[in-house]
Design an enzyme around this catalytic site. Sequence first.
Site, PDB file in Angstrom:
ATOM      1  N   ARG A 198       0.139   7.599  13.311  1.00  0.00           N
ATOM      2  CA  ARG A 198      -1.227   8.088  13.080  1.00  0.00           C
ATOM      3  C   ARG A 198      -1.163   9.573  13.400  1.00  0.00           C
ATOM      4  NH1 ARG A 198      -3.961   3.053  12.450  1.00  0.00           N
ATOM      5  NH2 ARG A 198      -2.918   1.473  13.692  1.00  0.00           N
ATOM      6  N   GLY A 202      -1.089   1.510  10.838  1.00  0.00           N
ATOM      7  CA  GLY A 202      -0.374   0.417  11.501  1.00  0.00           C
ATOM      8  C   GLY A 202       0.711  -0.137  10.598  1.00  0.00           C
ATOM      9  N   ARG A 205     -10.089  -5.454  15.073  1.00  0.00           N
ATOM     10  CA  ARG A 205     -11.172  -4.794  15.825  1.00  0.00           C
ATOM     11  C   ARG A 205     -12.476  -4.842  15.052  1.00  0.00           C
ATOM     12  NH1 ARG A 205      -7.432  -0.599  17.135  1.00  0.00           N
ATOM     13  NH2 ARG A 205      -6.464  -1.143  19.103  1.00  0.00           N
ATOM     14  N   ASP A 244      -8.428  -5.913   5.169  1.00  0.00           N
ATOM     15  CA  ASP A 244      -9.843  -5.512   5.139  1.00  0.00           C
ATOM     16  C   ASP A 244     -10.143  -4.440   4.082  1.00  0.00           C
ATOM     17  OD1 ASP A 244      -8.406  -3.520   6.400  1.00  0.00           O
ATOM     18  OD2 ASP A 244      -9.867  -3.160   7.981  1.00  0.00           O
ATOM     19  N   THR A 253      -1.902  -3.730   5.268  1.00  0.00           N
ATOM     20  CA  THR A 253      -2.497  -3.837   6.600  1.00  0.00           C
ATOM     21  C   THR A 253      -2.694  -5.307   6.937  1.00  0.00           C
ATOM     22  OG1 THR A 253      -4.539  -3.542   7.860  1.00  0.00           O
ATOM     23  CG2 THR A 253      -4.735  -3.262   5.501  1.00  0.00           C
ATOM     24  N   ASP A 309      -4.812  -6.543   8.626  1.00  0.00           N
ATOM     25  CA  ASP A 309      -6.250  -6.875   8.701  1.00  0.00           C
ATOM     26  C   ASP A 309      -6.801  -7.407   7.377  1.00  0.00           C
ATOM     27  OD1 ASP A 309      -6.422  -6.065  11.331  1.00  0.00           O
ATOM     28  OD2 ASP A 309      -6.982  -4.012  10.839  1.00  0.00           O
ATOM     29  N   ASP A 362      -6.978   1.939   4.734  1.00  0.00           N
ATOM     30  CA  ASP A 362      -7.971   2.832   4.117  1.00  0.00           C
ATOM     31  C   ASP A 362      -7.940   4.249   4.707  1.00  0.00           C
ATOM     32  OD1 ASP A 362      -9.020   1.922   6.475  1.00  0.00           O
ATOM     33  OD2 ASP A 362     -10.997   1.432   5.670  1.00  0.00           O
TER      34      ASP A 362
END
Length: 326
Positions: free
Chosen positions: A77, A16, A176, A134, A130, A132, A108
């Site tokens: 992707r 992303g 998500r 995360d 990212t 996120d 990741d």
Amino acid sequence: MTQKQVKRIGVLTSGGDAPGMNAVIRAVVRTASSQGVSVLGIRRGYSGLISGDLVELTRRSVDGLLNRGGTMLYTARCMEMFTEEGQEKAALTCRHMGLQGLAVIGGDGSFRGALALSQRGLAVVGIPATIDNDICCTDYSIGFDTACNTAIDAIDKLRDTMQSHERCSVVEVMGREAGHLALNVGVGVGATCILLPERHVDFEHAVIEPIRMGRLSGRNHHLIIVAEGHSSAQDVAVKVQESTGMDARVTILGHIQRGGQPSAQDRVIGTQMGCHAANLLLAGKKPTRLVISKDGDVVDCDMEEGLAQKKDLSQSLFEAALAVTK
Ligand code: ATP
């Protein structure tokens, strides 16, 4: 291998997009070129590496990039990169183009692709980007701060109309599997409650009771933040409306959260991380490293070890969120 022997490296963005990726690209290019090393940009992540879609990047071609969101190299992707054949093709492109190292900017998944190339002899360095936030081994991933600010700005605007109509707004925020963005945004906008994939709560207790209590004490508008991985914002709105009688409306922020001019933090840390990554590759030691942010500094760690753990939410921020929303 000595520093002098590295002549050419590559850089790609994958997964992303995240605001600040351009700052990283610019820093990789300028750090390398200041040491006489040329840089090839690979377009559309691993797809471009497999198909050989590469472009020479110079100090001048990265002018004016710092304040631009998205990524000048495009991102994608790429399913083929999951296969041995795809990985072989990607490694072959690197050999053909004389790349002695590759900077991979992404999340990741992108770093797992980089590990596959490292197993085929290429020096790889990952830079976490990212929205996120995360990636477990780093305190910070590029794009997170801008995404928080973008979401907060949009919700502040929503609040004006929601207050005027005495509604309950249910806002779905990206995430998500990880609720870092939703938690930070929820705290930043003073949400009535925040629903996160990592924390399962009793709906009646966490959502309905605070709304009922708020209304009894005179509060006529409410804001619920739902991370997309927790549940459907639509289902939440229906339940709120049924249980409280409030007019509940759904807003899905969607891809707007990825866009916009990068914040100061994303420009500055992106630049630091890009420089650090280029220096690791230029040192010519065949590294497989991740550039990370730790305790306010930019350092690096082993890529495989860095990817091995899972990042949990900040418990202290979660507790603060609970305290201020009660
Ligand atoms: P984001 O956090 O934004 O989703 P990401 O880097 O985790 O970013 P992914 O879609 O997981 O995004 O991965 C990006 C690309 O990296 C994939 O499309 C694929 O090309 C490559 N990739 C992911 N996992 C692997 C893997 N296990 N082996 C080889 N390549 C991989």
